[in-house]
Design a protein around this motif. Structure first.
Motif, PDB file in Angstrom:
ATOM      1  N   VAL A  83       0.823  -1.216   0.000  1.00 12.74           N
ATOM      2  CA  VAL A  83       0.000   0.000   0.000  1.00 12.74           C
ATOM      3  C   VAL A  83       0.859   1.270   0.000  1.00 12.74           C
ATOM      4  O   VAL A  83       0.375   2.348  -0.340  1.00 12.74           O
ATOM      5  CB  VAL A  83      -0.990  -0.063   1.190  1.00 12.74           C
ATOM      6  CG1 VAL A  83      -0.294   0.109   2.517  1.00 12.74           C
ATOM      7  CG2 VAL A  83      -2.111   0.929   1.039  1.00 12.74           C
ATOM      8  N   ALA A  84       2.135   1.137   0.315  1.00 12.11           N
ATOM      9  CA  ALA A  84       3.022   2.305   0.272  1.00 12.11           C
ATOM     10  C   ALA A  84       3.609   2.524  -1.127  1.00 12.11           C
ATOM     11  O   ALA A  84       4.182   3.571  -1.411  1.00 12.11           O
ATOM     12  CB  ALA A  84       4.152   2.129   1.291  1.00 12.11           C
ATOM     13  N   GLU A  85       3.464   1.521  -1.999  1.00 16.68           N
ATOM     14  CA  GLU A  85       4.125   1.582  -3.310  1.00 16.68           C
ATOM     15  C   GLU A  85       3.158   1.686  -4.482  1.00 16.68           C
ATOM     16  O   GLU A  85       3.554   2.040  -5.586  1.00 16.68           O
ATOM     17  CB  GLU A  85       4.966   0.307  -3.528  1.00 16.68           C
ATOM     18  CG  GLU A  85       6.057   0.101  -2.508  1.00 16.68           C
ATOM     19  CD  GLU A  85       7.264   0.974  -2.788  1.00 16.68           C
ATOM     20  OE1 GLU A  85       7.387   1.488  -3.916  1.00 16.68           O
ATOM     21  OE2 GLU A  85       8.078   1.142  -1.866  1.00 16.68           O
ATOM     22  N   VAL A  86       1.897   1.305  -4.242  1.00 15.44           N
ATOM     23  CA  VAL A  86       0.933   1.270  -5.347  1.00 15.44           C
ATOM     24  C   VAL A  86      -0.389   1.866  -4.883  1.00 15.44           C
ATOM     25  O   VAL A  86      -0.663   1.942  -3.685  1.00 15.44           O
ATOM     26  CB  VAL A  86       0.657  -0.184  -5.825  1.00 15.44           C
ATOM     27  CG1 VAL A  86       1.925  -0.848  -6.311  1.00 15.44           C
ATOM     28  CG2 VAL A  86       0.003  -1.015  -4.724  1.00 15.44           C
ATOM     29  N   TYR A  87      -1.234   2.228  -5.861  1.00 11.66           N
ATOM     30  CA  TYR A  87      -2.598   2.675  -5.544  1.00 11.66           C
ATOM     31  C   TYR A  87      -3.484   1.457  -5.325  1.00 11.66           C
ATOM     32  O   TYR A  87      -3.450   0.510  -6.104  1.00 11.66           O
ATOM     33  CB  TYR A  87      -3.161   3.498  -6.719  1.00 11.66           C
ATOM     34  CG  TYR A  87      -4.601   3.897  -6.485  1.00 11.66           C
ATOM     35  CD1 TYR A  87      -4.892   5.097  -5.864  1.00 11.66           C
ATOM     36  CD2 TYR A  87      -5.652   3.062  -6.844  1.00 11.66           C
ATOM     37  CE1 TYR A  87      -6.210   5.461  -5.612  1.00 11.66           C
ATOM     38  CE2 TYR A  87      -6.962   3.412  -6.595  1.00 11.66           C
ATOM     39  CZ  TYR A  87      -7.228   4.610  -5.981  1.00 11.66           C
ATOM     40  OH  TYR A  87      -8.523   4.959  -5.730  1.00 11.66           O
ATOM     41  N   PHE A  88      -4.289   1.485  -4.289  1.00 14.78           N
ATOM     42  CA  PHE A  88      -5.363   0.497  -4.145  1.00 14.78           C
ATOM     43  C   PHE A  88      -6.376   1.020  -3.150  1.00 14.78           C
ATOM     44  O   PHE A  88      -6.012   1.452  -2.060  1.00 14.78           O
ATOM     45  CB  PHE A  88      -4.845  -0.864  -3.645  1.00 14.78           C
ATOM     46  CG  PHE A  88      -5.886  -1.948  -3.780  1.00 14.78           C
ATOM     47  CD1 PHE A  88      -5.973  -2.708  -4.926  1.00 14.78           C
ATOM     48  CD2 PHE A  88      -6.814  -2.159  -2.775  1.00 14.78           C
ATOM     49  CE1 PHE A  88      -6.963  -3.673  -5.072  1.00 14.78           C
ATOM     50  CE2 PHE A  88      -7.808  -3.124  -2.917  1.00 14.78           C
ATOM     51  CZ  PHE A  88      -7.875  -3.882  -4.065  1.00 14.78           C
ATOM     52  N   SER A  89      -7.664   0.995  -3.504  1.00  7.05           N
ATOM     53  CA  SER A  89      -8.696   1.424  -2.572  1.00  7.05           C
ATOM     54  C   SER A  89      -9.728   0.315  -2.381  1.00  7.05           C
ATOM     55  O   SER A  89     -10.485   0.002  -3.308  1.00  7.05           O
ATOM     56  CB  SER A  89      -9.396   2.679  -3.075  1.00  7.05           C
ATOM     57  OG  SER A  89     -10.498   2.935  -2.229  1.00  7.05           O
ATOM     58  N   PRO A  90      -9.789  -0.281  -1.171  1.00  7.67           N
ATOM     59  CA  PRO A  90     -10.793  -1.322  -0.937  1.00  7.67           C
ATOM     60  C   PRO A  90     -12.213  -0.783  -1.039  1.00  7.67           C
ATOM     61  O   PRO A  90     -13.155  -1.521  -1.304  1.00  7.67           O
ATOM     62  CB  PRO A  90     -10.484  -1.816   0.488  1.00  7.67           C
ATOM     63  CG  PRO A  90      -9.646  -0.763   1.125  1.00  7.67           C
ATOM     64  CD  PRO A  90      -8.952  -0.022   0.024  1.00  7.67           C
ATOM     65  N   ARG A  91     -12.368   0.538  -0.866  1.00 10.58           N
ATOM     66  CA  ARG A  91     -13.715   1.143  -0.939  1.00 10.58           C
ATOM     67  C   ARG A  91     -14.356   1.033  -2.311  1.00 10.58           C
ATOM     68  O   ARG A  91     -15.555   1.203  -2.456  1.00 10.58           O
ATOM     69  CB  ARG A  91     -13.625   2.641  -0.651  1.00 10.58           C
ATOM     70  CG  ARG A  91     -13.456   2.935   0.767  1.00 10.58           C
ATOM     71  CD  ARG A  91     -13.591   4.393   0.975  1.00 10.58           C
ATOM     72  NE  ARG A  91     -13.268   4.699   2.335  1.00 10.58           N
ATOM     73  CZ  ARG A  91     -13.375   5.888   2.864  1.00 10.58           C
ATOM     74  NH1 ARG A  91     -13.766   6.895   2.109  1.00 10.58           N
ATOM     75  NH2 ARG A  91     -13.073   6.090   4.101  1.00 10.58           N
ATOM     76  N   LEU A  92     -13.518   0.829  -3.341  1.00  8.59           N
ATOM     77  CA  LEU A  92     -14.069   0.812  -4.702  1.00  8.59           C
ATOM     78  C   LEU A  92     -14.501  -0.582  -5.150  1.00  8.59           C
ATOM     79  O   LEU A  92     -14.831  -0.791  -6.317  1.00  8.59           O
ATOM     80  CB  LEU A  92     -13.044   1.397  -5.682  1.00  8.59           C
ATOM     81  CG  LEU A  92     -12.664   2.854  -5.395  1.00  8.59           C
ATOM     82  CD1 LEU A  92     -11.630   3.352  -6.388  1.00  8.59           C
ATOM     83  CD2 LEU A  92     -13.902   3.754  -5.440  1.00  8.59           C
ATOM     84  N   ALA A  93     -14.502  -1.531  -4.221  1.00  7.61           N
ATOM     85  CA  ALA A  93     -14.820  -2.925  -4.580  1.00  7.61           C
ATOM     86  C   ALA A  93     -16.180  -3.035  -5.272  1.00  7.61           C
ATOM     87  O   ALA A  93     -16.323  -3.693  -6.307  1.00  7.61           O
ATOM     88  CB  ALA A  93     -14.784  -3.800  -3.337  1.00  7.61           C
ATOM     89  N   THR A  94     -17.201  -2.385  -4.703  1.00  7.31           N
ATOM     90  CA  THR A  94     -18.551  -2.509  -5.272  1.00  7.31           C
ATOM     91  C   THR A  94     -18.603  -1.900  -6.667  1.00  7.31           C
ATOM     92  O   THR A  94     -19.233  -2.429  -7.576  1.00  7.31           O
ATOM     93  CB  THR A  94     -19.570  -1.805  -4.349  1.00  7.31           C
ATOM     94  OG1 THR A  94     -19.351  -2.269  -3.031  1.00  7.31           O
ATOM     95  CG2 THR A  94     -20.997  -2.088  -4.751  1.00  7.31           C
ATOM     96  N   GLU A  95     -17.904  -0.774  -6.857  1.00  8.90           N
ATOM     97  CA  GLU A  95     -17.884  -0.126  -8.169  1.00  8.90           C
ATOM     98  C   GLU A  95     -17.168  -1.013  -9.191  1.00  8.90           C
ATOM     99  O   GLU A  95     -17.641  -1.196 -10.312  1.00  8.90           O
ATOM    100  CB  GLU A  95     -17.185   1.239  -8.065  1.00  8.90           C
ATOM    101  CG  GLU A  95     -16.802   1.891  -9.384  1.00  8.90           C
ATOM    102  CD  GLU A  95     -17.985   2.090 -10.322  1.00  8.90           C
ATOM    103  OE1 GLU A  95     -19.145   2.019  -9.880  1.00  8.90           O
ATOM    104  OE2 GLU A  95     -17.734   2.307 -11.533  1.00  8.90           O
ATOM    105  N   ARG A  96     -16.039  -1.586  -8.788  1.00  7.02           N
ATOM    106  CA  ARG A  96     -15.321  -2.460  -9.721  1.00  7.02           C
ATOM    107  C   ARG A  96     -16.232  -3.626 -10.111  1.00  7.02           C
ATOM    108  O   ARG A  96     -16.310  -3.990 -11.283  1.00  7.02           O
ATOM    109  CB  ARG A  96     -14.049  -2.986  -9.053  1.00  7.02           C
ATOM    110  CG  ARG A  96     -12.980  -1.930  -8.919  1.00  7.02           C
ATOM    111  CD  ARG A  96     -11.650  -2.548  -8.549  1.00  7.02           C
ATOM    112  NE  ARG A  96     -11.467  -2.733  -7.136  1.00  7.02           N
ATOM    113  CZ  ARG A  96     -10.843  -1.877  -6.330  1.00  7.02           C
ATOM    114  NH1 ARG A  96     -10.341  -0.777  -6.824  1.00  7.02           N
ATOM    115  NH2 ARG A  96     -10.706  -2.122  -5.045  1.00  7.02           N
TER     116      ARG A  96
END
Ligand code: SAM
Length: 325
Positions: free
Chosen positions: A152-165
């Motif tokens: 998480v310090a090296e790449v973008y990732f948002s668990p909040r977007l799971a439903t949208e994905r």
């Protein structure tokens, strides 16, 4: 309190429990109960439960063995879980430290607690973190049956977007040719490939591409994903055009990449265009930019979808747009 539960016949209970656990959907704070031959399994995200299951709201007992951070703090802190990392968003350092201690002492299976130390920045869309407990910023996060290794310090990732994905991924059919122009560690690309699509996944961040390749192997879809490191505007010339579907998840600047998207589009192509705009006209700027770039195509906007509120008066939105040559 009424909790969403999956209802199945008792004899199907163990198999269903396993399926839900694989997808990280079981609500471990509440008990599984059996009433009149039906088993009720509490779930954390009813929208993510496969459609074949019946959801019913039930009054189920709280699991008494669980100690939650709120039990130790006397207030309910807000946090996100990313695999076995807990992410905080606290401005007050002392409060963040208290929450981190409570999280570590609670029953939550966690190895690291991080607090936001910067905004999302730079072309790799990463942020800095204060490490409040534990050490490693690397984890394996599970979402809708896929596993994503990431740092998480090296790449973008948002668990909040799971439903949208999931909303977008469900639209893809097997055998589609899909280009994910800003792929990150693969949260769109890998489930698309899991549905039988052939995916070209591009990202400029070499660490993200390394994880994407690892995640493709981890989820058994490596043969259907071509991962390309580089600026998509530059590498697109080497990609054969004709995409049936294109994902553009770079919300602050996707408009600058529309010409590239049009070069990659096939005779008929669905574009998932993410944007961040003022709430007064959240879809207008994106739609106008797409119509200008897609000259020569018939453009129909199939969905205008608000993903989330991004900042006061600003919305993160998605336009699903069909282009026909
Ligand atoms: N799609 C992924 C997701 O949902 O987690 C990542 C989205 S993140 C908002 C945008 C990604 O675009 C970052 O991983 C960043 O490294 C990548 N990126 C930024 N500029 C790029 C460019 N010119 N070409 C290719 N990738 C780029």
């Amino acid at each position: 309190m009424q909790i969403p539960c999956v209802r199945v016949a008792r004899e199907d209970g163990e198999r269903t429990r396993e399926r839900l656990a694989e997808r990280d959907l079981l609500d471990h704070d509440h008990e599984i109960t059996v009433v009149d031959g039906w088993l009720y399994a509490p779930v954390v995200d009813p929208d993510a439960v496969p459609e074949k299951y019946t959801i019913e709201e039930r009054d189920v007992p709280t699991r008494e063995t669980q100690t939650m951070p709120a039990d130790l703090l006397g207030f309910d802190p807000s946090y996100e879980r990313l695999g076995d990392i807990v992410l905080l968003r606290e401005d007050d350092h002392e409060r963040a430290r208290r929450i981190a201690d409570a999280v570590m002492d609670s029953s939550i299976p966690v190895k690291t607690v991080l607090n936001r130390a910067s905004k999302i920045e730079g072309e790799f869309r990463t942020r800095e973190w204060d490490v409040l407990a534990g050490e490693s910023t690397e984890t394996i996060h599970r979402e809708y049956g896929c596993a994503f290794a990431l740092d998480v310090a090296e790449v973008y990732f948002s668990p909040r977007l799971a439903t949208e994905r999931h909303r977008v991924i469900q639209q893809a059919a097997a055998d589609e040719r899909i280009v994910d122009m800003f792929a990150g560690v693969g949260p769109f690309a890998i489930p698309f490939a899991g549905r039988g699509a052939d995916v070209i996944a591009v990202d400029r961040n070499p660490v993200a591409i390394e994880y994407l390749r690892e995640n493709a192997r981890r989820n058994d879809v490596a043969e259907r994903i071509e991962a390309i490191e580089g600026d998509v505007r530059e590498v697109a010339t080497g990609i054969e055009g004709g995409a049936d579907r294109i994902v553009m998840n770079l919300p602050h600047s996707a408009d600058a990449f529309l010409d590239t998207a049009i070069d990659l589009a096939g005779e008929e192509c669905v574009l998932h265009y993410y944007d961040i705009q003022h709430e007064d006209d959240p879809y207008g700027p994106g739609e106008r930019a797409i119509r200008v770039a897609a000259e020569g195509y018939e453009v129909s906007v199939e969905t205008k979808h608000t993903v989330r509120s991004y900042a006061p008066h600003e919305l993160n939105v998605c336009l699903d747009v069909r282009l026909r040559a």
